[in-house]
Design a protein around this motif. Structure first.
Motif, PDB file in Angstrom:
ATOM      1  N   GLY A 125       0.905  -1.042  -0.084  1.00 21.89           N
ATOM      2  CA  GLY A 125       0.097  -0.139  -0.101  1.00 21.89           C
ATOM      3  C   GLY A 125       0.893   0.981  -0.072  1.00 21.89           C
ATOM      4  N   LEU A 126       0.599   2.240  -0.736  1.00 22.66           N
ATOM      5  CA  LEU A 126       1.452   3.262  -0.959  1.00 22.66           C
ATOM      6  C   LEU A 126       0.656   4.802  -1.196  1.00 22.66           C
ATOM      7  N   TYR A 127       1.063   5.819  -0.249  1.00 19.57           N
ATOM      8  CA  TYR A 127       0.414   6.898  -0.447  1.00 19.57           C
ATOM      9  C   TYR A 127       1.515   7.871  -1.024  1.00 19.57           C
ATOM     10  N   GLU A 128       1.287   8.505  -2.198  1.00 20.28           N
ATOM     11  CA  GLU A 128       2.386   9.273  -2.728  1.00 20.28           C
ATOM     12  C   GLU A 128       2.063  10.805  -2.781  1.00 20.28           C
ATOM     13  N   PRO A 129       2.302  11.821  -1.925  1.00 23.18           N
ATOM     14  CA  PRO A 129       1.875  13.017  -2.034  1.00 23.18           C
ATOM     15  C   PRO A 129       2.342  14.119  -3.249  1.00 23.18           C
ATOM     16  N   SER A 130       3.683  13.886  -3.510  1.00 22.71           N
ATOM     17  CA  SER A 130       4.373  14.921  -4.275  1.00 22.71           C
ATOM     18  C   SER A 130       4.592  14.576  -5.747  1.00 22.71           C
ATOM     19  N   SER A 131       4.544  13.071  -6.095  1.00 24.42           N
ATOM     20  CA  SER A 131       4.728  12.658  -7.728  1.00 24.42           C
ATOM     21  C   SER A 131       4.022  11.208  -7.583  1.00 24.42           C
ATOM     22  N   VAL A 132       4.337  10.729  -8.878  1.00 24.50           N
ATOM     23  CA  VAL A 132       4.105   9.396  -9.512  1.00 24.50           C
ATOM     24  C   VAL A 132       4.801   8.391  -8.670  1.00 24.50           C
ATOM     25  N   ALA A 133       4.183   7.556  -7.992  1.00 23.99           N
ATOM     26  CA  ALA A 133       4.969   6.494  -7.399  1.00 23.99           C
ATOM     27  C   ALA A 133       5.956   5.870  -8.287  1.00 23.99           C
ATOM     28  N   GLY A 134       7.132   5.561  -7.793  1.00 21.83           N
ATOM     29  CA  GLY A 134       8.154   5.013  -8.703  1.00 21.83           C
ATOM     30  C   GLY A 134       7.801   3.782  -9.375  1.00 21.83           C
ATOM     31  N   LEU A 135       7.080   2.811  -8.641  1.00 23.63           N
ATOM     32  CA  LEU A 135       6.705   1.560  -9.360  1.00 23.63           C
ATOM     33  C   LEU A 135       5.807   2.001 -10.532  1.00 23.63           C
ATOM     34  N   LEU A 136       5.335   3.080 -10.632  1.00 23.86           N
ATOM     35  CA  LEU A 136       4.351   3.417 -11.755  1.00 23.86           C
ATOM     36  C   LEU A 136       4.935   4.260 -12.808  1.00 23.86           C
ATOM     37  N   GLN A 137       6.267   4.910 -12.429  1.00 22.37           N
ATOM     38  CA  GLN A 137       6.696   5.642 -13.306  1.00 22.37           C
ATOM     39  C   GLN A 137       7.059   5.321 -14.800  1.00 22.37           C
ATOM     40  N   ALA A 188      -0.260  16.380  -7.391  1.00 23.28           N
ATOM     41  CA  ALA A 188       0.877  15.632  -8.124  1.00 23.28           C
ATOM     42  C   ALA A 188       0.682  15.356  -9.505  1.00 23.28           C
ATOM     43  N   LEU A 189      -0.359  14.716  -9.977  1.00 24.27           N
ATOM     44  CA  LEU A 189      -0.826  14.335 -11.309  1.00 24.27           C
ATOM     45  C   LEU A 189      -0.708  15.377 -12.100  1.00 24.27           C
ATOM     46  N   PHE A 203       0.212   9.144 -17.961  1.00 23.47           N
ATOM     47  CA  PHE A 203      -1.202   9.140 -17.868  1.00 23.47           C
ATOM     48  C   PHE A 203      -1.568   7.702 -18.191  1.00 23.47           C
ATOM     49  N   GLU A 204      -1.081   7.351 -19.507  1.00 26.13           N
ATOM     50  CA  GLU A 204      -1.460   6.055 -20.259  1.00 26.13           C
ATOM     51  C   GLU A 204      -0.968   4.847 -19.215  1.00 26.13           C
ATOM     52  N   ARG A 205       0.207   5.118 -18.779  1.00 28.11           N
ATOM     53  CA  ARG A 205       0.579   4.114 -17.763  1.00 28.11           C
ATOM     54  C   ARG A 205      -0.220   3.642 -16.855  1.00 28.11           C
ATOM     55  N   LEU A 206      -0.520   5.040 -15.937  1.00 26.79           N
ATOM     56  CA  LEU A 206      -1.441   4.958 -14.842  1.00 26.79           C
ATOM     57  C   LEU A 206      -2.997   4.145 -15.317  1.00 26.79           C
ATOM     58  N   LEU A 207      -3.260   4.444 -16.379  1.00 23.97           N
ATOM     59  CA  LEU A 207      -4.479   3.892 -16.691  1.00 23.97           C
ATOM     60  C   LEU A 207      -4.317   2.296 -17.002  1.00 23.97           C
ATOM     61  N   GLU A 208      -3.192   2.071 -17.565  1.00 19.91           N
ATOM     62  CA  GLU A 208      -2.918   0.628 -17.792  1.00 19.91           C
ATOM     63  C   GLU A 208      -2.757  -0.233 -16.644  1.00 19.91           C
ATOM     64  N   VAL A 209      -2.240   0.412 -15.572  1.00 13.79           N
ATOM     65  CA  VAL A 209      -1.901  -0.492 -14.384  1.00 13.79           C
ATOM     66  C   VAL A 209      -3.180  -0.417 -13.447  1.00 13.79           C
ATOM     67  N   GLY A 210      -3.796   0.867 -13.639  1.00 15.82           N
ATOM     68  CA  GLY A 210      -5.084   0.750 -12.714  1.00 15.82           C
ATOM     69  C   GLY A 210      -6.151  -0.082 -13.189  1.00 15.82           C
ATOM     70  N   ARG A 211      -6.080  -0.549 -14.277  1.00 16.76           N
ATOM     71  CA  ARG A 211      -7.329  -1.470 -14.779  1.00 16.76           C
ATOM     72  C   ARG A 211      -6.759  -2.980 -14.646  1.00 16.76           C
ATOM     73  N   GLN A 289      -9.662  12.142 -18.150  1.00 17.46           N
ATOM     74  CA  GLN A 289      -9.740  13.374 -18.134  1.00 17.46           C
ATOM     75  C   GLN A 289      -8.415  14.365 -18.323  1.00 17.46           C
ATOM     76  N   LEU A 290      -7.436  14.026 -17.345  1.00 18.90           N
ATOM     77  CA  LEU A 290      -6.131  14.811 -17.387  1.00 18.90           C
ATOM     78  C   LEU A 290      -5.415  14.384 -18.807  1.00 18.90           C
ATOM     79  N   LEU A 291      -5.560  13.146 -19.225  1.00 23.78           N
ATOM     80  CA  LEU A 291      -4.939  12.685 -20.627  1.00 23.78           C
ATOM     81  C   LEU A 291      -5.577  13.477 -21.574  1.00 23.78           C
ATOM     82  N   GLY A 292      -7.016  13.725 -21.482  1.00 23.44           N
ATOM     83  CA  GLY A 292      -7.513  14.428 -22.704  1.00 23.44           C
ATOM     84  C   GLY A 292      -7.035  15.977 -22.622  1.00 23.44           C
ATOM     85  N   GLU A 293      -6.577  16.280 -21.507  1.00 24.83           N
ATOM     86  CA  GLU A 293      -6.186  17.927 -21.521  1.00 24.83           C
ATOM     87  C   GLU A 293      -4.993  17.975 -21.913  1.00 24.83           C
ATOM     88  N   THR A 294      -4.202  16.999 -22.123  1.00 26.87           N
ATOM     89  CA  THR A 294      -2.675  17.174 -22.490  1.00 26.87           C
ATOM     90  C   THR A 294      -2.498  17.302 -23.840  1.00 26.87           C
TER      91      THR A 294
END
Length: 294
Positions: A125-137, A188-189, A203-211, A289-294
């Motif tokens: 379990g990981l809460y990351e306040p300032s950036s994307v977690a290293g495991l997901l970068q 942070a995102l 963002f694409e990586r976050l969506l991939e892993v999040g699913r 939504q964030l992906l669509g804004e980039t």
């Protein structure tokens, strides 16, 4: 030296010092022992063939200085160096086989220790306040973060740190898969890290892993108000034997702890954070939504 991120072999003069390879951490006893053994085997094999250092350096296409450093255990050889040495010395794969040992020590000790714990964990379990977690970068995201580190990393350290961070992500290939939970701050995102392509890929990586079925990814919205994670990062790892370890920037001096009482405190804080964050489905919608804004 390197060109566009690719290692380039340099000349063979003895004055060459900035050559492919990695420095050995003088405080890493295990790495020192491994690299000393690898260097000694390379020297013995070279001497057995009757090749002088200068001749061997020409044959492998690297400088004499690098050859000396590797054979005396002062430099970690790159995989391609071992492959070439194996071929030049007719070792029949024995030298190339040492790549597995070298691979284990090319990363800094603290990263190896973290990777080892993550590799054993059945729950993270990981809460990351300032950036994307290293495991997901993504590599691009991690590179952009390393680029602004102060004091600046050397090119050598930069390469090692980036490779180490990417190597940690082998956790997603484990069988059986561990249960992974991540909570990121929306702020942070939204922070611009790298160029537009780097942001989109992240963002694409976050969506991939999040699913993934074994992953729960949540976002703490900026309008959520105060919560227990505002004092810093929280990480909890649980192992198959029932033991656990946790760490938080805002508790117990930031040191890892396995004390049951302290772990209960960290787990309470983490569970409270998860309860305040957006549910997983809404979190993925926000990332889309964030992906669509980039």
């Amino acid at each position: 030296m390197s060109v566009n991120g690719e290692a380039v072999r340099v000349g063979t003069g003895t004055d060459q010092t900035d050559e492919p390879g990695w420095e050995v951490d003088p405080d890493d006893d295990w790495a020192l022992a491994v690299i000393a053994t690898v260097g000694r085997q390379l020297r013995l094999r070279r001497e057995a063939t009757g090749m002088r250092v200068c001749d061997f350096a020409v044959a492998v296409g690297y400088g004499e200085d690098l050859v000396y450093k590797i054979e005396t255990g002062k430099r970690i050889p790159r995989p391609e160096y071992l492959d070439t040495a194996d071929e030049v010395l007719g070792a029949g794969g024995l030298i190339a086989a040492m790549k597995e040992d070298v691979k284990k020590v090319r990363y800094p000790k603290k990263v190896r220790d973290l990777t080892q714990m993550e590799g054993r964990a059945v729950e993270i379990g990981l809460y990351e306040p300032s950036s994307v977690a290293g495991l997901l970068q993504t590599p691009g995201h991690a590179q952009a973060l390393f680029d602004v580190w102060q004091p600046p990393y050397s090119a050598d350290d930069m390469e090692r740190m980036l490779a180490a961070r990417m190597a940690r992500q082998s956790i997603f290939d484990r069988e059986p898969a561990p249960s992974l939970s991540f909570v990121h701050e929306e702020a942070a995102l939204r922070r611009q890290v790298g160029d537009t392509m780097v942001m989109r890929q992240q963002f694409e990586r976050l969506l991939e892993v999040g699913r993934l079925r074994n992953v729960t990814l949540q976002v703490m919205p900026m309008l959520s108000g105060p919560h227990p994670g505002l004092s810093g990062r929280i990480e909890l790892l649980k192992f198959a034997d029932g033991t656990a370890v946790g760490r938080s920037d805002g508790a117990f001096n930031g040191r890892p702890t396995s004390d049951p009482r302290q772990l209960r405190i960290l787990e309470l804080r983490y569970n409270t954070i998860r309860a305040q964050a957006l549910p997983p489905r809404e979190s993925l919608t926000l990332i889309e939504q964030l992906l669509g804004e980039t």
